[in-house]
Design a protein around this motif. Sequence first.
Motif, PDB file in Angstrom:
ATOM      1  N   LEU A 255       0.814  -1.218   0.000  1.00 33.87           N
ATOM      2  CA  LEU A 255       0.000   0.000   0.000  1.00 33.87           C
ATOM      3  C   LEU A 255       0.847   1.267   0.000  1.00 33.87           C
ATOM      4  CD1 LEU A 255      -3.048  -0.305   2.458  1.00 33.87           C
ATOM      5  CD2 LEU A 255      -3.099   0.026  -0.007  1.00 33.87           C
ATOM      6  N   HIS A 256       2.144   1.123   0.105  1.00 30.40           N
ATOM      7  CA  HIS A 256       3.036   2.270   0.331  1.00 30.40           C
ATOM      8  C   HIS A 256       2.772   3.421  -0.641  1.00 30.40           C
ATOM      9  CE1 HIS A 256       6.744   4.653   0.310  1.00 30.40           C
ATOM     10  NE2 HIS A 256       6.899   4.256   1.573  1.00 30.40           N
ATOM     11  N   ASP A 257       2.695   3.129  -1.917  1.00 31.42           N
ATOM     12  CA  ASP A 257       2.521   4.182  -2.931  1.00 31.42           C
ATOM     13  C   ASP A 257       1.090   4.709  -2.990  1.00 31.42           C
ATOM     14  OD1 ASP A 257       5.175   3.886  -3.554  1.00 31.42           O
ATOM     15  OD2 ASP A 257       4.795   2.484  -5.202  1.00 31.42           O
ATOM     16  N   ARG A 258       0.171   4.110  -2.226  1.00 34.55           N
ATOM     17  CA  ARG A 258      -1.224   4.532  -2.230  1.00 34.55           C
ATOM     18  C   ARG A 258      -1.593   5.315  -0.959  1.00 34.55           C
ATOM     19  NH1 ARG A 258      -3.664   1.196  -6.166  1.00 34.55           N
ATOM     20  NH2 ARG A 258      -2.316  -0.532  -6.788  1.00 34.55           N
ATOM     21  N   LEU A 259      -0.626   5.518  -0.072  1.00 28.89           N
ATOM     22  CA  LEU A 259      -0.896   6.202   1.183  1.00 28.89           C
ATOM     23  C   LEU A 259      -0.995   7.707   0.966  1.00 28.89           C
ATOM     24  CD1 LEU A 259       1.519   4.272   3.591  1.00 28.89           C
ATOM     25  CD2 LEU A 259      -0.917   3.844   3.163  1.00 28.89           C
ATOM     26  N   ALA A 260      -1.900   8.353   1.709  1.00 34.60           N
ATOM     27  CA  ALA A 260      -2.053   9.805   1.634  1.00 34.60           C
ATOM     28  C   ALA A 260      -0.886  10.491   2.336  1.00 34.60           C
ATOM     29  CB  ALA A 260      -3.373  10.214   2.285  1.00 34.60           C
ATOM     30  N   ARG A 261      -0.733  11.762   2.046  1.00 31.07           N
ATOM     31  CA  ARG A 261       0.351  12.513   2.697  1.00 31.07           C
ATOM     32  C   ARG A 261       0.185  12.493   4.213  1.00 31.07           C
ATOM     33  NH1 ARG A 261       3.754  13.416   4.951  1.00 31.07           N
ATOM     34  NH2 ARG A 261       5.258  15.120   5.076  1.00 31.07           N
ATOM     35  N   ARG A 262      -1.035  12.709   4.666  1.00 31.85           N
ATOM     36  CA  ARG A 262      -1.321  12.585   6.090  1.00 31.85           C
ATOM     37  C   ARG A 262      -1.946  11.208   6.314  1.00 31.85           C
ATOM     38  NH1 ARG A 262      -5.613  16.088   9.803  1.00 31.85           N
ATOM     39  NH2 ARG A 262      -4.699  15.516  11.849  1.00 31.85           N
ATOM     40  N   CYS A 263      -1.270  10.377   7.066  1.00 31.08           N
ATOM     41  CA  CYS A 263      -1.699   8.972   7.147  1.00 31.08           C
ATOM     42  C   CYS A 263      -1.467   8.406   8.548  1.00 31.08           C
ATOM     43  CB  CYS A 263      -0.940   8.137   6.114  1.00 31.08           C
ATOM     44  SG  CYS A 263      -1.437   6.401   6.073  1.00 31.08           S
ATOM     45  N   THR A 264      -2.386   7.533   8.965  1.00 27.81           N
ATOM     46  CA  THR A 264      -2.279   6.821  10.241  1.00 27.81           C
ATOM     47  C   THR A 264      -2.442   5.332   9.984  1.00 27.81           C
ATOM     48  OG1 THR A 264      -3.224   8.682  11.473  1.00 27.81           O
ATOM     49  CG2 THR A 264      -3.265   6.526  12.546  1.00 27.81           C
ATOM     50  N   ILE A 265      -1.529   4.540  10.534  1.00 24.55           N
ATOM     51  CA  ILE A 265      -1.602   3.078  10.424  1.00 24.55           C
ATOM     52  C   ILE A 265      -1.716   2.525  11.841  1.00 24.55           C
ATOM     53  CG2 ILE A 265      -0.459   0.976   9.631  1.00 24.55           C
ATOM     54  CD1 ILE A 265       1.111   2.718   7.656  1.00 24.55           C
ATOM     55  N   LEU A 266      -2.840   1.875  12.135  1.00 21.93           N
ATOM     56  CA  LEU A 266      -3.102   1.323  13.459  1.00 21.93           C
ATOM     57  C   LEU A 266      -2.983  -0.193  13.386  1.00 21.93           C
ATOM     58  CD1 LEU A 266      -3.993   1.989  16.381  1.00 21.93           C
ATOM     59  CD2 LEU A 266      -6.367   1.846  15.592  1.00 21.93           C
ATOM     60  N   VAL A 267      -2.149  -0.763  14.242  1.00 18.08           N
ATOM     61  CA  VAL A 267      -1.839  -2.196  14.193  1.00 18.08           C
ATOM     62  C   VAL A 267      -2.306  -2.857  15.482  1.00 18.08           C
ATOM     63  CG1 VAL A 267      -0.051  -3.908  13.748  1.00 18.08           C
ATOM     64  CG2 VAL A 267       0.225  -1.560  12.902  1.00 18.08           C
TER      65      VAL A 267
END
Length: 312
Positions: free
Chosen positions: A261-273
């Motif tokens: 998904l790296h190239d599809r992430l927005a400039r402002r991004c949150t990843i919750l694991v």
Amino acid sequence: MSARVRLAAAVLAIVVLAVPIVFGLVDGTTGTLVGLTFSGLAVLVVGCAYVVLRLLVRRIDQAERRLRKEVRTGPRAQLPMGGRQSAPQLPKGLVTPAHLRAERDHIAKRVQDITNLFEMVPIRAGIPPLGLWTASADLLVELVDRFVETRPTTVVEGGSGVSTVVLALAAREHGIPTRIVALEHDPVWAESTRRLLERHGVADLAEVRLAPLGATSLVDHATPWYDEAALGDLHDVGLVLVDGPPEGTGPSARYPMVPLLHDRLARRCTILVDDTNRPGDAGVVDRWRTLLPEFDVATLHLDKGAAVLTRS
């Protein structure tokens, strides 16, 4: 001998003497013999019961003395290197006040998390039990809080379920024009989540996308992951929840989410694991650090362990 034992012995003696006399008055010699037999059996039963009780009391007293001795002598055991005393070794399974306080605090936290969740989103229909095979209440509170704060254009979930419903309810409640896509490999579970969305009236606000597990294009990852074709139309992803595939899929099962998904992430991004209490999922987060050097990584002390990666 205690007063109670003396009283019981006196009562028994009266009964033993009185029964043959009463029976004899009623039926002569035969009645006397029956009364003597009854009295003898009564004495035998009471005597056996007394012996058993005495043995039980003795065993309990011995166990209590051993416990007191272990607690008393434990701190005086040989000190380890460094001179610090070790805690006394209590019998296995013994519940201590510390255990009770910890359990009390844990229950209070869960009640607060569930209360917060129901205040944040209008849950009007039934949902599966939280925290078993589903997301825990504290994770959902964290998820909704960050969703409302960042108002992402696109949300992607690894796995579907209560979290999908909660996100859709939050989008409707707060008027957030977002696209929610949950990747799900299990057709039965995918259909169950769709029915749950319909029951809550938000089926139009979230998509459960069937994505069977299979090989990925990553040369350094052999464990199956969601079908990459399911990512084809996704872009400007501002929030990612990583809660799948299941742990039993294989080593580092959730690793592909970030590199694919790296190239599809927005400039402002949150990843919750989720589930970082498990070594495998914690290791996945460590591997992502090199792929996302511009992201800040923080540990969240949730029920199942969690981590959050953010880029402002």
